[in-house]
Design an enzyme around this catalytic site. Structure first.
Site, PDB file in Angstrom:
ATOM      1  N   GLU A  79      15.313  11.560  71.021  1.00 16.84           N
ATOM      2  CA  GLU A  79      14.702  12.577  70.173  1.00 16.84           C
ATOM      3  C   GLU A  79      14.503  11.872  68.842  1.00 16.84           C
ATOM      4  O   GLU A  79      15.441  11.283  68.292  1.00 16.84           O
ATOM      5  CB  GLU A  79      15.643  13.785  70.017  1.00 16.84           C
TER       6      GLU A  79
ATOM      7  N   GLU B 205      17.042   4.239  59.277  1.00 17.41           N
ATOM      8  CA  GLU B 205      17.611   5.448  58.671  1.00 17.41           C
ATOM      9  C   GLU B 205      19.132   5.513  58.810  1.00 17.41           C
ATOM     10  O   GLU B 205      19.784   6.293  58.122  1.00 17.41           O
ATOM     11  CB  GLU B 205      16.951   6.699  59.266  1.00 17.41           C
TER      12      GLU B 205
ATOM     13  N   ALA C 194      22.271  10.259  62.071  1.00 19.74           N
ATOM     14  CA  ALA C 194      23.687  10.217  62.487  1.00 19.74           C
ATOM     15  C   ALA C 194      23.782   9.952  63.985  1.00 19.74           C
ATOM     16  O   ALA C 194      24.652   9.195  64.449  1.00 19.74           O
ATOM     17  CB  ALA C 194      24.373  11.529  62.134  1.00 19.74           C
TER      18      ALA C 194
ATOM     19  N   LYS D 140      21.549   8.354  65.837  1.00 19.36           N
ATOM     20  CA  LYS D 140      21.149   6.962  66.102  1.00 19.36           C
ATOM     21  C   LYS D 140      22.275   6.003  65.664  1.00 19.36           C
ATOM     22  O   LYS D 140      22.560   5.016  66.349  1.00 19.36           O
ATOM     23  CB  LYS D 140      19.849   6.616  65.371  1.00 19.36           C
TER      24      LYS D 140
ATOM     25  N   ARG E 293       8.909   4.816  51.600  1.00 13.96           N
ATOM     26  CA  ARG E 293       9.216   4.302  52.938  1.00 13.96           C
ATOM     27  C   ARG E 293       8.527   2.964  53.127  1.00 13.96           C
ATOM     28  O   ARG E 293       7.490   2.694  52.528  1.00 13.96           O
ATOM     29  CB  ARG E 293       8.688   5.265  54.029  1.00 13.96           C
TER      30      ARG E 293
HETATM   31  P1  NAD Z   1       8.790   9.310  70.557  1.00 15.48           P
HETATM   32  O1  NAD Z   1       9.417  10.617  70.186  1.00 15.48           O
HETATM   33  O2  NAD Z   1       7.331   9.122  70.371  1.00 15.48           O
HETATM   34  O3  NAD Z   1       9.109   8.968  72.085  1.00 15.48           O
HETATM   35  C1  NAD Z   1      10.356   9.201  72.667  1.00 15.48           C
HETATM   36  C2  NAD Z   1      10.195   9.140  74.171  1.00 15.48           C
HETATM   37  O4  NAD Z   1      11.496   9.347  74.760  1.00 15.48           O
HETATM   38  C3  NAD Z   1       9.258  10.219  74.737  1.00 15.48           C
HETATM   39  O5  NAD Z   1       8.369   9.658  75.676  1.00 15.48           O
HETATM   40  C4  NAD Z   1      10.213  11.204  75.415  1.00 15.48           C
HETATM   41  O6  NAD Z   1       9.637  11.866  76.520  1.00 15.48           O
HETATM   42  C5  NAD Z   1      11.352  10.277  75.835  1.00 15.48           C
HETATM   43  N1  NAD Z   1      12.622  11.008  75.984  1.00 15.48           N
HETATM   44  C6  NAD Z   1      13.173  11.879  75.102  1.00 15.48           C
HETATM   45  N2  NAD Z   1      14.302  12.393  75.618  1.00 15.48           N
HETATM   46  C7  NAD Z   1      14.482  11.816  76.842  1.00 15.48           C
HETATM   47  C8  NAD Z   1      15.471  11.941  77.852  1.00 15.48           C
HETATM   48  N3  NAD Z   1      16.499  12.792  77.711  1.00 15.48           N
HETATM   49  N4  NAD Z   1      15.355  11.206  78.975  1.00 15.48           N
HETATM   50  C9  NAD Z   1      14.293  10.351  79.140  1.00 15.48           C
HETATM   51  N5  NAD Z   1      13.312  10.216  78.216  1.00 15.48           N
HETATM   52  C10 NAD Z   1      13.406  10.931  77.075  1.00 15.48           C
HETATM   53  O7  NAD Z   1       9.626   8.221  69.751  1.00 15.48           O
HETATM   54  P2  NAD Z   1       9.158   6.850  69.089  1.00 15.48           P
HETATM   55  O8  NAD Z   1       8.688   7.126  67.726  1.00 15.48           O
HETATM   56  O9  NAD Z   1       8.321   6.114  70.032  1.00 15.48           O
HETATM   57  O10 NAD Z   1      10.574   6.116  68.955  1.00 15.48           O
HETATM   58  C11 NAD Z   1      11.092   5.346  70.032  1.00 15.48           C
HETATM   59  C12 NAD Z   1      12.439   4.777  69.625  1.00 15.48           C
HETATM   60  O11 NAD Z   1      12.285   3.983  68.451  1.00 15.48           O
HETATM   61  C13 NAD Z   1      13.486   5.838  69.298  1.00 15.48           C
HETATM   62  O12 NAD Z   1      14.715   5.405  69.783  1.00 15.48           O
HETATM   63  C14 NAD Z   1      13.481   5.881  67.769  1.00 15.48           C
HETATM   64  O13 NAD Z   1      14.745   6.266  67.288  1.00 15.48           O
HETATM   65  C15 NAD Z   1      13.170   4.437  67.447  1.00 15.48           C
HETATM   66  N6  NAD Z   1      12.491   4.218  66.159  1.00 15.48           N
HETATM   67  C16 NAD Z   1      11.350   4.907  65.850  1.00 15.48           C
HETATM   68  C17 NAD Z   1      10.702   4.646  64.644  1.00 15.48           C
HETATM   69  C18 NAD Z   1       9.408   5.349  64.276  1.00 15.48           C
HETATM   70  O14 NAD Z   1       8.928   5.168  63.157  1.00 15.48           O
HETATM   71  N7  NAD Z   1       8.796   6.114  65.157  1.00 15.48           N
HETATM   72  C19 NAD Z   1      11.220   3.698  63.763  1.00 15.48           C
HETATM   73  C20 NAD Z   1      12.392   3.012  64.123  1.00 15.48           C
HETATM   74  C21 NAD Z   1      13.005   3.275  65.331  1.00 15.48           C
END
Ligand code: NAD
Length: 350
Positions: A86, A134, A159, A161, A221
């Site tokens: 999430e 974060e 928290a 993460k 940011r």
């Molecule tokens: P997103 O919300 O676009 O995608 C998350 C994906 O995880 C979705 O496809 C969702 O269906 C899947 N998912 C969620 N719960 C699930 C579950 N219980 N079982 C299986 N699949 C599940 O997120 P994002 O922006 O692509 O981020 C991906 C990762 O990168 C995350 O771990 C996030 O914390 C990390 N991150 C994101 C950013 C950013 O700027 N977007 C920056 C740094 C790190």
């Protein structure tokens, strides 16, 4: 022998770019994309590679412990690149528990399944956990987050993460599970769900809707183009040292309000609208509780050790991102109907 790589969250924003990169670049690997397809997961993101022989989609929930164990036992994954989460701070303020379940317990389910599968004999194995800057909390006006900055998360999202980062590290110490972690700054680019700032504002400008800027707009940011993040993940996966953390950032800090003004300027040009049209949509809204003032990454370690640096400037990346959304209006329409409308009203029209 084919390397079997499990990528979790591969139907989401960053995950879809990582899956595409690995499927196309490594025909000798088999890429398994495990995703439960929440509101943020969208298989349309991967239409171009779904028929490739080295790609398999698995619909499953990382919170389903039994199912995850069964999948690991039957497919015998050599490595995991874990992105499923999430991911939206505002949603974590509304409903922290789902963030605890997916981001912490879900990660533990994967760690345990990996450990049971290889019975603690991890030769040539790797668990790669994708995380966020974060976890470090907030900076004042000066300074940068380094890999040794103490964790001080301020939102339920960060928290959760931070907790998952600690568990990954703990499994490395306790069970000798080989891991790497990366903590990255804000990503932007094609396929991002329009709850996050840049696609939200692109969509609102297209629709002539208000652009809700939190507080005074002075939050700062660091921004990184998603394809540069995917390239960094490829490098760290193959060359990063065991038990190491690498910070990934764009060397690209923006105050929210300045970013929004740049976006408005580019949108006016691309939509052939008079200068200032999009900017007139800016509306300041009540601040997010616990809003971190500033995040900024020191990405020297990955730059020096793995020779990684961003390939595009922010202006170029933003322009390409806008073009993608303008050329994929159907994608945008699809994801902004139904539940999105309810979410939007609750979030910005209360
Ligand atoms: P997103 O919300 O676009 O995608 C998350 C994906 O995880 C979705 O496809 C969702 O269906 C899947 N998912 C969620 N719960 C699930 C579950 N219980 N079982 C299986 N699949 C599940 O997120 P994002 O922006 O692509 O981020 C991906 C990762 O990168 C995350 O771990 C996030 O914390 C990390 N991150 C994101 C950013 C950013 O700027 N977007 C920056 C740094 C790190």
């Amino acid at each position: 022998m084919t390397k079997k790589i499990l990528i979790t969250g591969g139907a989401g924003f960053i995950g879809s770019h990582v899956v595409r990169l690995f499927v196309n670049k490594y025909p000798d690997y088999h890429i398994y994309n495990l995703d439960v397809l929440t509101y943020a997961g969208n298989l349309e993101n991967l239409k171009d590679i779904e028929q490739k022989p080295n790609y398999t989609f698995i619909k499953a929930d990382i919170n389903d412990e039994q199912k995850i164990n069964d999948l690991f036992q039957s497919y015998r994954f050599d490595a995991v690149i874990h992105l499923a989460a999430e991911s939206h701070v505002d949603r974590s303020i509304e409903d922290p528990l789902i963030f605890v379940k997916t981001n912490i317990i879900g990660t533990l389910n994967l760690l345990n399944a990996f450990r049971y599968l290889w019975a603690d004999d991890f030769k040539d194995k790797r668990f790669y956990h994708i995380s966020t800057d974060e976890v470090y909390g907030t900076l004042g006006l000066k300074g940068l987050f380094t890999e040794s900055t103490p964790y001080a998360p301020n939102s339920p999202y960060s928290a959760s993460k931070a907790s998952s980062d600690h568990f990954v590290r703990a499994y490395g110490e306790t069970y000798k599970l080989p891991f790497v972690i990366t903590n990255c700054s804000n990503n932007y680019g094609p396929n991002q769900f329009p709850e996050k700032l840049i696609p939200l504002f692109i969509n609102n400008i297209i629709n002539n809707s208000p652009l809700p800027v939190y507080g005074d707009g002075n939050y700062t940011r660091d921004w990184l183009y998603v394809l540069d993040h995917a390239a960094a993940i490829d490098l760290v996966f193959h060359q990063g040292n065991n038990k190491e953390t690498y910070n990934i950032g764009g060397f690209n800090e923006w105050k929210n309000i300045d970013l929004v003004k740049l976006l408005c300027k580019q949108m006016d040009i691309k939509l052939n609208r008079a200068e200032g049209t999009s900017e007139s949509l800016i509306t300041y809204v009540k601040d997010r509780p616990g809003h971190d003032l500033r995040y900024a990454i020191d990405a020297t370690k990955i730059n020096k050790e793995l020779n990684w640096s961003p390939s595009v400037t922010f202006e170029e990346g933003l322009s390409q991102t806008i073009d993608w959304y303008l050329n994929n209006k159907e994608w945008l329409l699809h994801v902004t109907t139904g539940a999105y409308q309810d979410y939007y009203k609750k979030q910005y029209q209360k």
